[in-house]
Write an enzyme that holds these catalytic residues in place. Structure first.
Site, PDB file in Angstrom:
ATOM      1  N   GLY A  48       2.130   4.754   0.236  1.00  0.00           N
ATOM      2  CA  GLY A  48       2.518   4.597  -1.169  1.00  0.00           C
ATOM      3  C   GLY A  48       2.435   3.166  -1.641  1.00  0.00           C
ATOM      4  CB  ALA A  49       3.657   0.459  -2.730  1.00  0.00           C
ATOM      5  CG  HIS A  76      -2.876  -1.740  -3.445  1.00  0.00           C
ATOM      6  ND1 HIS A  76      -4.130  -1.683  -2.870  1.00  0.00           N
ATOM      7  CD2 HIS A  76      -2.000  -1.787  -2.412  1.00  0.00           C
ATOM      8  CE1 HIS A  76      -4.009  -1.718  -1.560  1.00  0.00           C
ATOM      9  NE2 HIS A  76      -2.722  -1.763  -1.247  1.00  0.00           N
ATOM     10  N   GLY A 119      -6.835  -1.042  -3.865  1.00  0.00           N
ATOM     11  CA  GLY A 119      -7.409  -0.798  -2.539  1.00  0.00           C
ATOM     12  C   GLY A 119      -7.338   0.690  -2.208  1.00  0.00           C
ATOM     13  CG  HIS A 120      -3.542   2.610  -1.537  1.00  0.00           C
ATOM     14  ND1 HIS A 120      -2.571   1.746  -1.972  1.00  0.00           N
ATOM     15  CD2 HIS A 120      -3.331   2.774  -0.204  1.00  0.00           C
ATOM     16  CE1 HIS A 120      -1.796   1.407  -0.957  1.00  0.00           C
ATOM     17  NE2 HIS A 120      -2.236   2.001   0.129  1.00  0.00           N
ATOM     18  CD  GLU A 144     -14.421  -2.649   7.103  1.00  0.00           C
ATOM     19  OE1 GLU A 144     -14.812  -3.504   6.271  1.00  0.00           O
ATOM     20  OE2 GLU A 144     -15.123  -2.200   8.019  1.00  0.00           O
ATOM     21  CG  ASP A 157      -4.036  -2.223   7.413  1.00  0.00           C
ATOM     22  OD1 ASP A 157      -3.172  -3.049   7.723  1.00  0.00           O
ATOM     23  OD2 ASP A 157      -4.065  -1.663   6.301  1.00  0.00           O
ATOM     24  CD  GLN A 173      -3.621   1.736   9.912  1.00  0.00           C
ATOM     25  OE1 GLN A 173      -2.427   1.658  10.137  1.00  0.00           O
ATOM     26  NE2 GLN A 173      -4.101   1.921   8.688  1.00  0.00           N
ATOM     27  NE  ARG A 175       4.828  -5.326   5.233  1.00  0.00           N
ATOM     28  CZ  ARG A 175       4.349  -4.367   6.034  1.00  0.00           C
ATOM     29  NH1 ARG A 175       3.061  -4.099   6.024  1.00  0.00           N
ATOM     30  NH2 ARG A 175       5.149  -3.707   6.837  1.00  0.00           N
TER      31      ARG A 175
END
Ligand code: PAF
Length: 281
Positions: free
Chosen positions: A31-32, A34, A36-37, A148, A150, A153, A187
């Site tokens: 969530g939150a 932006h 990027g998502h 990318e 992360d 990850q 963040r």
């Protein structure tokens, strides 16, 4: 957009789509949301008939309780944001739904979870592997989309698919940056105005490091990046390493420059940001 909280309802719906020969793309998030998502969701929409998005702030991947407590949760705003893109299913489970009983799964992530984020956030990647495996087994997507930013990850998720025999294509999507270069992250909204002005130095230094790498050894470059960023008193580098992009082992020289990536974590007060850069020129 159908909003679902329940695993059974989600898997029944996806089963029906698949029975109808529709392909499913999946974007797991905390969530939150932006830009990027949204870039991941847009790509999924192009490549699949149906896009499923999950929003779940996963407690098992936080090694720091305070970080978990203050992680931004803005679900109503996220639902509004998702009205601007095509999102077929939004899955928002509760903690009880995802963790009804203690988990005993073990994942052999090789060396990938021992370095960088894994070293500085013990248990973090176990939590990521655990929740992503639960979500993958539920959604059973054809393709799943990750940013990318992360980078480590993404390597872990690829390994997870291999060891768990998931036939899911993992699509890694480029970092989306703010106009001053800051890598987009949920963040970032926790930064004060003063911190926000100063954090642009992270990406600026990473970008400049590509040019510097033409005349510096790997270890000189690592020192240079750390001292440039630490010269700003708002910023405190936790690590900066230059690693091979598949093994994540530190590199010693530039012989495989095209496979090298510089990964950084920086503390800005109590907020921790990560970013990375490729050394192509
Ligand atoms: O990248 C994230 O937002 C999370 O680590 C993920 C993949 C959604 C798992 O909780």
């Amino acid at each position: 957009m159908k909003v679902i909280n329940n695993k059974k309802e989600l898997s029944d719906l996806i089963f029906a789509f698949k029975a109808n020969k529709q392909t499913v793309g999946f974007v797991p998030t905390m969530g939150a949301l932006h830009e990027g998502h949204l870039s991941l969701i847009k790509k999924s929409n192009i490549e699949n008939d149906i896009t499923v998005i999950s929003i779940f702030v996963n407690p098992t991947q936080f090694n720091n309780k305070n970080d978990y407590n203050k992680y931004p949760r803005i679900i109503d705003k996220d639902i509004d944001t998702l009205k601007n893109v095509k999102c077929d299913i939004l899955f928002i489970p509760t903690e009880e739904e995802m963790y009804p009983k203690e988990d005993t799964k073990v994942f052999d992530l090789g060396n990938l979870d021992k370095v960088m984020e894994g070293k500085h956030r013990p248990g973090h990647f176990y939590g990521v592997a655990l929740i992503v495996s639960k979500l993958f087994e539920l959604v059973k997507p054809h393709k799943a989309y990750f940013g990318e930013k992360d980078f480590q990850q993404v390597a872990i998720i690829n390994r997870l698919c291999k060891i768990q025999n998931y036939e899911i294509e993992i699509i890694a999507c480029p970092i989306i940056r703010e106009s001053d270069g800051l890598a987009m992250s949920s963040r970032n909204m926790l930064l004060s105005a003063e911190q926000r002005e100063n954090v642009a130095l992270i990406s600026k230094t990473l970008l400049a490091s590509v040019e510097q790498s033409k005349s510096m050894t790997v270890s000189e470059l690592k020192e240079w990046v750390i001292s440039e960023i630490n010269s700003n008193h708002f910023l405190d580098v936790e690590y900066f390493d230059i690693v091979n992009d598949s093994t994540l082992e530190s590199i010693e020289d530039w012989t495989e420059r095209e496979h090298s990536i510089g990964c950084i974590a920086v503390h800005v007060g109590s907020i921790r940001l990560i970013d990375n850069i490729r050394f192509y020129f």
